[in-house]
Scaffold this active site. Structure first.
Site, PDB file in Angstrom:
ATOM      1  N   ASP A  20      33.070  47.835  38.456  1.00 44.49           N
ATOM      2  CA  ASP A  20      33.424  46.531  37.911  1.00 44.49           C
ATOM      3  C   ASP A  20      32.142  45.694  37.924  1.00 44.49           C
ATOM      4  O   ASP A  20      31.153  46.073  38.556  1.00 44.49           O
ATOM      5  CB  ASP A  20      34.517  45.906  38.795  1.00 44.49           C
ATOM      6  CG  ASP A  20      34.713  44.445  38.483  1.00 44.49           C
ATOM      7  OD1 ASP A  20      34.946  44.119  37.302  1.00 44.49           O
ATOM      8  OD2 ASP A  20      34.609  43.602  39.413  1.00 44.49           O
ATOM      9  N   ASP A  22      31.787  41.485  37.497  1.00 39.05           N
ATOM     10  CA  ASP A  22      31.833  40.176  38.174  1.00 39.05           C
ATOM     11  C   ASP A  22      32.487  40.306  39.550  1.00 39.05           C
ATOM     12  O   ASP A  22      33.605  40.811  39.671  1.00 39.05           O
ATOM     13  CB  ASP A  22      32.635  39.176  37.336  1.00 39.05           C
ATOM     14  CG  ASP A  22      31.956  38.855  36.018  1.00 39.05           C
ATOM     15  OD1 ASP A  22      31.898  39.756  35.146  1.00 39.05           O
ATOM     16  OD2 ASP A  22      31.481  37.722  35.866  1.00 39.05           O
ATOM     17  N   ASP A 198      36.573  44.421  42.682  1.00 36.57           N
ATOM     18  CA  ASP A 198      36.880  43.345  43.640  1.00 36.57           C
ATOM     19  C   ASP A 198      38.173  42.587  43.360  1.00 36.57           C
ATOM     20  O   ASP A 198      38.567  41.743  44.160  1.00 36.57           O
ATOM     21  CB  ASP A 198      35.748  42.297  43.646  1.00 36.57           C
ATOM     22  CG  ASP A 198      35.786  41.434  42.397  1.00 36.57           C
ATOM     23  OD1 ASP A 198      35.807  42.016  41.289  1.00 36.57           O
ATOM     24  OD2 ASP A 198      35.845  40.204  42.519  1.00 36.57           O
TER      25      ASP A 198
HETATM   26 MG   LIG Z   1      35.486  41.637  39.277  1.00 38.43          MG
END
Ligand SMILES: [Mg+2]
Length: 253
Positions: A20, A22, A198
């Site tokens: 991923d 960001d 995240d």
């Molecule tokens: Mg993310």
């Protein structure tokens, strides 16, 4: 090539890495356009690519955004939570979507959000993100707007909550599904998938790599299907550094 995964002691050449962006490879910023990838992370990804270890990024951002962020690298990538994907062969695949209907939704959302100056509408063409990071008091408004549009366009859109964002993503877009697609193709196929993310959208990816016998890492706190954890973006950076450090120096001047 020498090199093992610092966490699972697996030979690096047997792994395929999915990240991923960001909150995983880049710190979250007040606005998405302020985000940048730290130079050390770009260098580590470049090293993996140079020695032929497959690396792909799987993001809610558009592919064009991702290419800009990762310059000068051009990585296999999935954008808009999997609604668009570019394989290692460079071929672009997109979900078959009603573009005209999505354009109308975008116009309607623009009108609806205009009443709330603190709410930032990001129109990705295939998805719409209602960001309230700069106006946390608008969380309930953003949720209400997003749920209203999902109710009105159930065949087109689903709700994807995230960190300070409610996103309307195309029905069928899934980070898990795009990881499965990458894993059916060279050079990913036959390797052990590793996915690091995240946020809630990454849970489908964690489930997919768990089912494929791979390794899943959640960045930061919170309930998750991921089986391992890294504390922060800087922990990811250290982990990546440990991953590429044993690679032969002659390969990396
Ligand atoms: Mg993310």
């Amino acid at each position: 090539m020498n090199g093992q995964c610092p966490t699972c002691a697996q030979d690096l050449q047997g792994c395929a890495f999915f990240f991923d962006v960001d909150g995983t490879l880049a710190e979250i910023q007040p606005r998405p356009e302020l985000v940048f990838i730290p130079a050390a992370i770009l260098a580590a990804l470049g090293r993996l690519q140079t020695v032929g270890v497959p690396v792909a990024v799987i993001s809610g951002r558009r592919l064009a955004d991702l290419d800009q962020l990762f310059e000068p690298l051009r990585l296999p990538a999935a954008g808009v939570h999997g609604a668009e994907r570019r394989g290692a062969d460079g071929r672009l695949r997109q979900l078959n979507l009603d573009r005209e209907a999505l354009r109308r939704v975008g116009d309607e959302l623009f009108q609806a959000c205009a009443r709330y100056p603190g709410l930032h509408l990001e129109n990705k063409g295939l998805a719409f993100a209602l960001h309230f990071r700069l106006a946390p008091e608008l969380e309930a408004v953003a949720r209400g707007l997003a749920e209203d549009f999902i109710r009105r366009y159930p065949a087109l859109l689903t709700l994807q909550p995230g960190k300070c964002v409610f996103e309307l993503k195309p029905r069928g877009a899934s980070k898990g599904e795009v990881i499965r697609e990458f894993m059916r193709e060279p050079p990913f196929g036959g390797r052990v998938p590793v996915f690091i993310g995240d946020d809630l959208t990454d849970e489908a990816g964690f489930q997919a790599v768990n089912a494929l016998g791979g390794h899943s890492f959640k960045v930061g706190p919170g309930e998750t299907a991921a089986r391992q954890r890294l504390d922060s973006v800087s922990a990811v950076e250290k982990w990546l550094d440990a991953l590429v450090r044993p690679l032969k120096p002659e390969v990396y001047p």
